[in-house]
Design a protein around this motif. Structure first.
Motif, PDB file in Angstrom:
ATOM      1  N   ASN A  70     -10.443   1.534   1.082  1.00 41.65           N
ATOM      2  CA  ASN A  70     -11.575   2.039   0.310  1.00 41.65           C
ATOM      3  C   ASN A  70     -11.424   3.541   0.117  1.00 41.65           C
ATOM      4  O   ASN A  70     -11.284   4.273   1.095  1.00 41.65           O
ATOM      5  CB  ASN A  70     -12.877   1.731   1.062  1.00 41.65           C
ATOM      6  N   ALA A  71     -11.459   4.004  -1.145  1.00 39.80           N
ATOM      7  CA  ALA A  71     -11.456   5.447  -1.447  1.00 39.80           C
ATOM      8  C   ALA A  71     -12.879   5.947  -1.251  1.00 39.80           C
ATOM      9  O   ALA A  71     -13.692   5.953  -2.168  1.00 39.80           O
ATOM     10  CB  ALA A  71     -10.979   5.670  -2.884  1.00 39.80           C
ATOM     11  N   ALA A  72     -13.170   6.352  -0.019  1.00 39.40           N
ATOM     12  CA  ALA A  72     -14.540   6.642   0.400  1.00 39.40           C
ATOM     13  C   ALA A  72     -14.847   8.134   0.274  1.00 39.40           C
ATOM     14  O   ALA A  72     -14.063   8.901  -0.289  1.00 39.40           O
ATOM     15  CB  ALA A  72     -14.702   6.178   1.849  1.00 39.40           C
ATOM     16  N   ASN A  73     -15.996   8.534   0.793  1.00 33.95           N
ATOM     17  CA  ASN A  73     -16.296   9.961   0.989  1.00 33.95           C
ATOM     18  C   ASN A  73     -16.495  10.179   2.486  1.00 33.95           C
ATOM     19  O   ASN A  73     -16.518   9.218   3.261  1.00 33.95           O
ATOM     20  CB  ASN A  73     -17.516  10.388   0.166  1.00 33.95           C
ATOM     21  N   GLY A  94     -20.981   4.897   1.508  1.00 37.75           N
ATOM     22  CA  GLY A  94     -20.954   4.281   0.181  1.00 37.75           C
ATOM     23  C   GLY A  94     -21.022   5.314  -0.920  1.00 37.75           C
ATOM     24  O   GLY A  94     -21.244   6.497  -0.689  1.00 37.75           O
ATOM     25  N   GLY A  95     -20.802   4.836  -2.150  1.00 36.08           N
ATOM     26  CA  GLY A  95     -20.784   5.716  -3.305  1.00 36.08           C
ATOM     27  C   GLY A  95     -20.586   4.881  -4.540  1.00 36.08           C
ATOM     28  O   GLY A  95     -20.945   3.697  -4.556  1.00 36.08           O
ATOM     29  N   SER A  96     -19.994   5.459  -5.564  1.00 35.60           N
ATOM     30  CA  SER A  96     -19.725   4.672  -6.773  1.00 35.60           C
ATOM     31  C   SER A  96     -18.230   4.343  -6.818  1.00 35.60           C
ATOM     32  O   SER A  96     -17.578   4.309  -5.787  1.00 35.60           O
ATOM     33  CB  SER A  96     -20.214   5.438  -8.000  1.00 35.60           C
ATOM     34  N   MET A 120      -0.251  -1.499  -4.525  1.00 33.45           N
ATOM     35  CA  MET A 120      -1.044  -0.464  -5.181  1.00 33.45           C
ATOM     36  C   MET A 120      -1.794  -1.175  -6.299  1.00 33.45           C
ATOM     37  O   MET A 120      -1.186  -1.652  -7.260  1.00 33.45           O
ATOM     38  CB  MET A 120      -0.104   0.607  -5.741  1.00 33.45           C
ATOM     39  N   VAL A 121      -3.115  -1.326  -6.139  1.00 27.87           N
ATOM     40  CA  VAL A 121      -3.909  -2.065  -7.123  1.00 27.87           C
ATOM     41  C   VAL A 121      -4.551  -1.069  -8.088  1.00 27.87           C
ATOM     42  O   VAL A 121      -5.506  -0.378  -7.725  1.00 27.87           O
ATOM     43  CB  VAL A 121      -4.985  -2.927  -6.442  1.00 27.87           C
ATOM     44  N   CYS A 122      -4.004  -0.994  -9.290  1.00 22.25           N
ATOM     45  CA  CYS A 122      -4.534  -0.069 -10.298  1.00 22.25           C
ATOM     46  C   CYS A 122      -5.620  -0.778 -11.089  1.00 22.25           C
ATOM     47  O   CYS A 122      -5.507  -1.975 -11.374  1.00 22.25           O
ATOM     48  CB  CYS A 122      -3.417   0.374 -11.235  1.00 22.25           C
ATOM     49  N   THR A 147      -8.228   9.543  -7.598  1.00 19.11           N
ATOM     50  CA  THR A 147      -7.922   9.739  -9.024  1.00 19.11           C
ATOM     51  C   THR A 147      -9.063   9.349  -9.962  1.00 19.11           C
ATOM     52  O   THR A 147      -8.884   9.330 -11.182  1.00 19.11           O
ATOM     53  CB  THR A 147      -6.646   8.961  -9.429  1.00 19.11           C
ATOM     54  N   GLY A 148     -10.237   9.062  -9.394  1.00 18.35           N
ATOM     55  CA  GLY A 148     -11.408   8.773 -10.226  1.00 18.35           C
ATOM     56  C   GLY A 148     -12.363   9.950 -10.170  1.00 18.35           C
ATOM     57  O   GLY A 148     -12.092  11.020 -10.717  1.00 18.35           O
ATOM     58  N   ILE A 149     -13.455   9.758  -9.457  1.00 19.21           N
ATOM     59  CA  ILE A 149     -14.485  10.792  -9.337  1.00 19.21           C
ATOM     60  C   ILE A 149     -13.905  12.078  -8.745  1.00 19.21           C
ATOM     61  O   ILE A 149     -14.317  13.177  -9.118  1.00 19.21           O
ATOM     62  CB  ILE A 149     -15.644  10.227  -8.489  1.00 19.21           C
ATOM     63  N   VAL A 197      -2.240  -4.678 -11.475  1.00 21.94           N
ATOM     64  CA  VAL A 197      -3.463  -4.276 -12.165  1.00 21.94           C
ATOM     65  C   VAL A 197      -4.554  -5.239 -11.750  1.00 21.94           C
ATOM     66  O   VAL A 197      -4.339  -6.451 -11.753  1.00 21.94           O
ATOM     67  CB  VAL A 197      -3.281  -4.361 -13.699  1.00 21.94           C
ATOM     68  N   GLY A 198      -5.724  -4.719 -11.414  1.00 23.47           N
ATOM     69  CA  GLY A 198      -6.811  -5.633 -11.073  1.00 23.47           C
ATOM     70  C   GLY A 198      -7.954  -4.946 -10.376  1.00 23.47           C
ATOM     71  O   GLY A 198      -8.043  -3.714 -10.337  1.00 23.47           O
ATOM     72  N   ASP A 199      -8.824  -5.794  -9.817  1.00 23.42           N
ATOM     73  CA  ASP A 199      -9.990  -5.337  -9.078  1.00 23.42           C
ATOM     74  C   ASP A 199      -9.686  -5.574  -7.596  1.00 23.42           C
ATOM     75  O   ASP A 199      -9.473  -6.716  -7.175  1.00 23.42           O
ATOM     76  CB  ASP A 199     -11.196  -6.187  -9.525  1.00 23.42           C
TER      77      ASP A 199
HETATM   78  N1  AR6 Z   1     -10.469  -1.918  -8.010  1.00 23.13           N
HETATM   79  C1  AR6 Z   1      -9.406  -1.103  -8.050  1.00 23.13           C
HETATM   80  N2  AR6 Z   1      -9.476   0.191  -8.445  1.00 23.13           N
HETATM   81  C2  AR6 Z   1     -10.683   0.656  -8.808  1.00 23.13           C
HETATM   82  C3  AR6 Z   1     -11.863  -0.130  -8.791  1.00 23.13           C
HETATM   83  C4  AR6 Z   1     -11.723  -1.478  -8.366  1.00 23.13           C
HETATM   84  N3  AR6 Z   1     -12.765  -2.311  -8.300  1.00 23.13           N
HETATM   85  N4  AR6 Z   1     -12.902   0.633  -9.219  1.00 23.13           N
HETATM   86  C5  AR6 Z   1     -12.401   1.859  -9.500  1.00 23.13           C
HETATM   87  N5  AR6 Z   1     -11.065   1.867  -9.272  1.00 23.13           N
HETATM   88  P1  AR6 Z   1     -12.886   6.411  -7.373  1.00 23.13           P
HETATM   89  P2  AR6 Z   1     -12.122   8.767  -5.767  1.00 23.13           P
HETATM   90  C6  AR6 Z   1     -10.100   2.985  -9.408  1.00 23.13           C
HETATM   91  O1  AR6 Z   1     -13.728   7.257  -8.252  1.00 23.13           O
HETATM   92  O2  AR6 Z   1     -11.587   9.447  -6.954  1.00 23.13           O
HETATM   93  C7  AR6 Z   1     -17.035   7.361  -4.599  1.00 23.13           C
HETATM   94  O3  AR6 Z   1     -18.343   7.660  -4.991  1.00 23.13           O
HETATM   95  C8  AR6 Z   1     -10.455   4.097 -10.352  1.00 23.13           C
HETATM   96  O4  AR6 Z   1     -10.093   3.755 -11.677  1.00 23.13           O
HETATM   97  O5  AR6 Z   1     -13.415   5.098  -6.943  1.00 23.13           O
HETATM   98  O6  AR6 Z   1     -11.298   8.746  -4.498  1.00 23.13           O
HETATM   99  C9  AR6 Z   1     -16.782   7.696  -3.137  1.00 23.13           C
HETATM  100  O7  AR6 Z   1     -17.910   7.437  -2.331  1.00 23.13           O
HETATM  101  C10 AR6 Z   1      -9.583   5.217  -9.812  1.00 23.13           C
HETATM  102  O8  AR6 Z   1      -8.268   5.157 -10.343  1.00 23.13           O
HETATM  103  O9  AR6 Z   1     -12.491   7.207  -6.002  1.00 23.13           O
HETATM  104  C11 AR6 Z   1     -16.459   9.156  -3.191  1.00 23.13           C
HETATM  105  O10 AR6 Z   1     -17.615   9.930  -3.251  1.00 23.13           O
HETATM  106  C12 AR6 Z   1      -9.496   4.922  -8.317  1.00 23.13           C
HETATM  107  O11 AR6 Z   1     -10.019   3.602  -8.145  1.00 23.13           O
HETATM  108  C13 AR6 Z   1     -15.683   9.298  -4.483  1.00 23.13           C
HETATM  109  O12 AR6 Z   1     -16.152   8.223  -5.316  1.00 23.13           O
HETATM  110  C14 AR6 Z   1     -10.294   5.868  -7.457  1.00 23.13           C
HETATM  111  O13 AR6 Z   1     -11.501   6.224  -8.120  1.00 23.13           O
HETATM  112  C15 AR6 Z   1     -14.199   9.119  -4.262  1.00 23.13           C
HETATM  113  O14 AR6 Z   1     -13.531   9.413  -5.455  1.00 23.13           O
END
Ligand code: AR6
Length: 178
Positions: A21-24, A29-31, A151-153, A118-120, A8-10
């Motif tokens: 990086n879970a990118a687009n 970049g993104g959120s 796997m960093v959750c 699993t986020g956005i 668990v962490g950042d």
């Molecule tokens: N460290 C570890 N995990 C994290 C962190 C962090 N600092 N911040 C968030 N998470 P997401 P996606 C977790 O939304 O679903 C962006 O805008 C979060 O809790 O970051 O692949 C991109 O540019 C979740 O479990 O990525 C794309 O447009 C996981 O990271 C879009 O979001 C992924 O959540 C990608 O969406």
């Protein structure tokens, strides 16, 4: 030494050699974790990403980590969840595999993943965990590099789902083979 761990962490604080990086698909970049990685790595990361001309869903591209502790960032656009019938599981598995292939090709010893999509992108966590762990464990069973994968959750709740899924599928094999 176990080759796979769940924590668990950042991920921006990771001391792995590469972070994912879970990118687009624009890679600009993104959120979410993407925003956090760009903020921590600094503006040079965006400059490097601009030169990559985007990336297809399920594929991966690599840059330096700049101000991150990690030497590399491996960028992968995960699938957007649309109910599961549009190839999302295969695309998500391909993200993990592509990142690990790239890491192995660069001789990278350790890689930390966030929970891609699993986020956005709204991929349901239990299903995503099953796909992620199968892809990672089958890669590790067939390759010597990377030596370590994390796997960093971001939350304890997410880590609990990954641990539960791992225990369901891999606890016995883990003690035998890894
Ligand atoms: N460290 C570890 N995990 C994290 C962190 C962090 N600092 N911040 C968030 N998470 P997401 P996606 C977790 O939304 O679903 C962006 O805008 C979060 O809790 O970051 O692949 C991109 O540019 C979740 O479990 O990525 C794309 O447009 C996981 O990271 C879009 O979001 C992924 O959540 C990608 O969406």
């Amino acid at each position: 030494m176990e080759r796979f761990h769940i924590l668990v962490g950042d991920i921006t604080h990771s001391d792995a050699e590469a972070v994912v990086n879970a990118a687009n698909t624009s890679l600009l970049g993104g959120s979410g974790v993407d925003g956090a990685i760009h903020r921590a790595a600094g503006p040079q990361l965006l400059e490097a990403c601009r030169r990559l001309n985007g990336c297809e869903t399920g594929q991966a591209k690599i840059t330096p980590g700049f101000r991150l502790k990690a030497r590399y960032v491996i960028h992968t656009p995960g699938p957007i969840w649309q109910g599961g019938g549009l190839g999302e599981p295969a695309l998500l598995a391909s993200c993990y595999r592509s990142c690990l292939e790239l890491a192995a090709a660069y001789g990278i010893q350790s890689v930390d993943f966030p929970s891609i999509s699993t986020g956005i992108y709204a991929y349901p966590l239990p299903q995503a965990a099953t796909v992620a762990l199968r892809a990672i464990m089958s890669f590790l069973a067939q390759h010597d590099l990377p030596r370590r994968v994390g796997m960093v959750c971001h939350t304890e709740a997410a880590a609990a789902i990954y641990r539960q899924t791992f225990n369901l599928w891999y606890a016995e094999e883990k003690s035998d083979r890894l």
